[in-house]
Structures are given as structure tokens and as C-alpha cells.
Design an enzyme around this catalytic site. Structure first.
Site, PDB file in Angstrom:
ATOM      1  N   ASP A 111       0.875  -1.171   0.000  1.00 37.29           N
ATOM      2  CA  ASP A 111       0.000   0.000   0.000  1.00 37.29           C
ATOM      3  C   ASP A 111       0.918   1.229   0.000  1.00 37.29           C
ATOM      4  O   ASP A 111       2.121   1.108   0.246  1.00 37.29           O
ATOM      5  CB  ASP A 111      -0.890  -0.025   1.241  1.00 37.29           C
ATOM      6  CG  ASP A 111      -1.721   1.225   1.380  1.00 37.29           C
ATOM      7  OD1 ASP A 111      -2.324   1.652   0.387  1.00 37.29           O
ATOM      8  OD2 ASP A 111      -1.757   1.791   2.494  1.00 37.29           O
ATOM      9  N   ASP A 127      -1.844  -0.793   5.748  1.00 38.01           N
ATOM     10  CA  ASP A 127      -2.188  -0.283   7.075  1.00 38.01           C
ATOM     11  C   ASP A 127      -3.621   0.190   7.228  1.00 38.01           C
ATOM     12  O   ASP A 127      -4.097   0.381   8.344  1.00 38.01           O
ATOM     13  CB  ASP A 127      -1.255   0.892   7.420  1.00 38.01           C
ATOM     14  CG  ASP A 127      -1.645   2.156   6.673  1.00 38.01           C
ATOM     15  OD1 ASP A 127      -1.766   2.096   5.431  1.00 38.01           O
ATOM     16  OD2 ASP A 127      -1.836   3.194   7.335  1.00 38.01           O
ATOM     17  N   ASP A 160      -7.202  -1.817   3.258  1.00 38.36           N
ATOM     18  CA  ASP A 160      -6.214  -2.883   3.092  1.00 38.36           C
ATOM     19  C   ASP A 160      -6.579  -4.140   3.891  1.00 38.36           C
ATOM     20  O   ASP A 160      -5.953  -5.182   3.706  1.00 38.36           O
ATOM     21  CB  ASP A 160      -4.825  -2.416   3.562  1.00 38.36           C
ATOM     22  CG  ASP A 160      -4.312  -1.244   2.755  1.00 38.36           C
ATOM     23  OD1 ASP A 160      -4.426  -1.291   1.519  1.00 38.36           O
ATOM     24  OD2 ASP A 160      -3.812  -0.287   3.353  1.00 38.36           O
TER      25      ASP A 160
END
Length: 341
Positions: free
Chosen positions: A68, A237, A241
């Protein structure tokens, strides 16, 4: 057999006891737990918390890493425009403090001295933003495309007014560049951020990127990689996600991640720096290698010692000593984990 061949029950009983002692599976039983315990301790001392029993086994099998962006590879800050009113600031803070998104946290920090407005009926749309009601009008904080704004980044909208763009400069997380260079696995970025900042970071790190990704997009990307035979490590995080972290072959989250993301992750990074990220992969591979070596040691011990005991050349005392030596050898081999760098 020895009793029937020699008629000496005591001699036969000694041989039987020696065989039973040697075949006691102590070394075999210690082969994996000893290595796993040493590996978990090694990672914890380096700042990583292993949360699942099979995490290291799965991490050793990883063939690709998906990152991410915001909150993972970067740490965002928020700069408020000069013309924004105190009321707008208080509304923005009220909306931001209900979300665990990294941008919301950064905005809350930037507005630390501003009291939050009383905003009701607050709801969050994963990957888009937060909305609520303030004095009978709808207020929203989120991505510009969601608010139908010209600005594609973070915006605040109060009622029917024009969305207010909020600048969000980002800084690369400590150790990220070094970690990606050191990793011997192909990496890519899949982010919900817009094209411009996503492409800028991808160029900086020399990685491919997929931008404007929703939680569903991330799941679809993981499925596509899995169908291609990849075993993916997901590192993220945010709320968007969480599903991807749970779906991936293995997953890692920073300690600043949303609680749901930390719960879905196999390993939590307890420190701010990502510099030691490659150490997780090396320790996982060392865990598999040392476990296999321990199985080999235990098997070799049995292949040599059992025939000797069956032949009557080992007393129960010698068998006990040999069994202890094999267990100590397995434990000593597991301690090689502390030398993994």
C-alpha cells in the site's frame, strides 16, 4: 527376539529398554518448535511481532510483495489553505477524528489546537471519505472525485459549497528505499491514491503502480497474482487494506495501522523504520532451512543409533546419553537463528 535367541531375559530386557530410549522422539519433537521459538525471539528483538503460528512458514514461500502507499510507504502531513475558516477547521477535525485513515490522522494532528464541531450521523466509506451532518447540512471529508471536486486529492465540503482542497505533502517512511533495494523479490504498489502522487512515488522507488484502487481492486489484483502462481506478501495499514491483508498468502502491517489491519496481519512492525523489512524474509527462510536440518539430524541419529541398539551394543545409559546429545544438537542448531542478519 533376543530372549528367544539367547534365553537371557535380563539381557533382552536391557536391549529393549535401550531401543525404547533411543527411539523416543525428543529430537524430532524439538526440531520445529526450537527453531520457531528462536525465530520469533530474533524478530521481536529486531522490532517485529509475529502474531500467527504459521506466519514464518508462509513468509518463506512468498514470491512477490504488494505495498500500500499512504501510511505504509509514506507518512502524510496536511497543509491547510490560508482562507479556511475556523468553522471549517472544526468541521474537518470532527470528521477526521472519526477515521483511522493516515490522512485523517495527519489532519487531526494539524488541527490539534482547534476544538471539534458537533457533527452527527457520521459514516465512513472505505477508500473514499467520511460524511456527516452539521447544523442541518451535509459535510464531507475525502477524495476530490468522491466530492465531485476539481481537486483530486483530499477535500472538505460543507453543504453545497465548493469543496476546499487540502494539500497533503508526503514524506517517504524511514528505511523504505533501502529495504526495497535489498529485497530480492519483485515488488509493486497498489494504492487508493490518485495518479499523480502514486506515479511520483513509483518513479522514486522504481516500482510499478496501480492507483485509484478500491478495496475490491486490491482483492482482484491479489487474485490475479495468485492465479498466475504467485504467493503474495501484502503490506498495508488502512481500512481499505484489511481484506487484502487477510486474503494474501502472508501479510505485514505497521504498528500505526488500523486495529483491524493489525489483527489481519501475520506480523506487526513495532518501529517506524522499514529498513529491517528484508530481515523478516531472511529469518523466515532460515526457519524453514534450520527446521529441515533438524529433521535431518533427528533422522540421521535414529538411522545410526537404532541398529546399534538392536544389535545389543548400547546399554540403557548409553542410549539415554545419545538421546540427550541428539536433543542438544537440535537445540544448538536452532540457536544459529541469532546469527541471521
Amino acid at each position: 527376539g533376543w530372549w528367544a535367541a539367547t534365553g537371557d531375559f535380563r539381557h533382552a530386557l536391557n536391549i529393549a529398554i535401550a531401543v525404547l530410549i533411543i527411539t523416543c522422539p525428543c529430537a524430532l519433537g524439538l526440531a520445529v518448535p526450537a527453531v520457531s521459538t528462536a525465530a520469533v525471539s530474533r524478530l521481536f528483538n529486531a522490532g517485529f511481532l509475529v502474531r500467527h503460528a504459521t506466519a514464518l512458514e508462509r513468509l518463506a514461500e512468498v514470491t512477490r510483495i504488494v505495498f500500500d502507499k499512504t501510511g505504509t510507504l509514506t507518512r502524510p502531513t496536511v497543509q491547510l489553505p490560508k482562507g479556511i475558516t475556523t468553522t471549517d477547521k472544526s468541521i474537518a477535525k470532527a470528521l477526521a477524528q472519526t477515521s483511522f485513515h493516515p490522512l485523517s490522522r495527519a489532519l487531526t494532528t494539524a488541527l490539534a489546537d482547534i476544538p471539534a464541531a458537533i457533527v452527527t450521523e457520521i459514516s465512513e466509506v472505505a477508500g473514499q471519505g467520511v460524511s456527516g451532518s452539521y447544523e442541518g447540512q451535509t459535510v464531507q471529508l475525502g477524495r476530490g472525485s468522491w466530492l465531485e471536486a476539481d481537486h483530486t486529492g483530499l477535500c472538505l465540503r460543507v453543504g453545497d459549497n465548493t469543496p476546499i482542497p487540502l494539500e497533503v505533502p508526503e514524506a517517504l517512511r524511514i528505511g523504505v528505499a533501502d529495504a526495497i533495494q535489498e529485497l530480492d523479490l519483485p515488488c509493486e504498489i497498489v494504492t487508493g491514491d490518485t495518479d499523480a502522487p502514486a506515479q511520483a512515488l513509483a518513479a522514486q522507488l522504481s516500482l510499478p503502480v496501480i492507483s485509484n484502487a478500491t478495496p475490491e481492486t486490491k482483492i482482484e489484483r491479489l487474485d490475479a497474482l495468485s492465479d498466475a502462481g504467485e504467493r503474495v506478501l501484502m503490506i498495508g495499514d488502512g481500512l481499505n487494506d484489511t481484506a487484502a491483508l487477510a486474503k494474501a498468502h502472508a501479510s505485514i502491517a505497521p504498528s500505526t495501522a488500523l486495529e483491524a489491519s493489525r489483527n489481519a496481519a501475520d506480523i506487526v512492525i513495532l518501529k517506524d523504520s522499514f529498513a529491517d523489512l528484508p530481515l523478516i524474509i531472511r529469518v523466515a527462510r532460515a526457519t524453514r532451512r534450520l527446521s529441515q536440518q533438524n529433521f535431518g539430524i533427528a533422522a540421521l541419529y535414529n538411522c545410526i543409533a537404532i541398529p546399534i541398539a538392536l544389535a545389543g551394543y548400547a546399554t540403557p545409559l548409553a542410549a539415554a546419553l545419545a538421546m540427550s546429545v541428539s536433543s542438544l544438537t537440535v537445540l544448538a542448531n536452532a540457536q544459529r537463528m541469532r546469527f541471521v542478519r
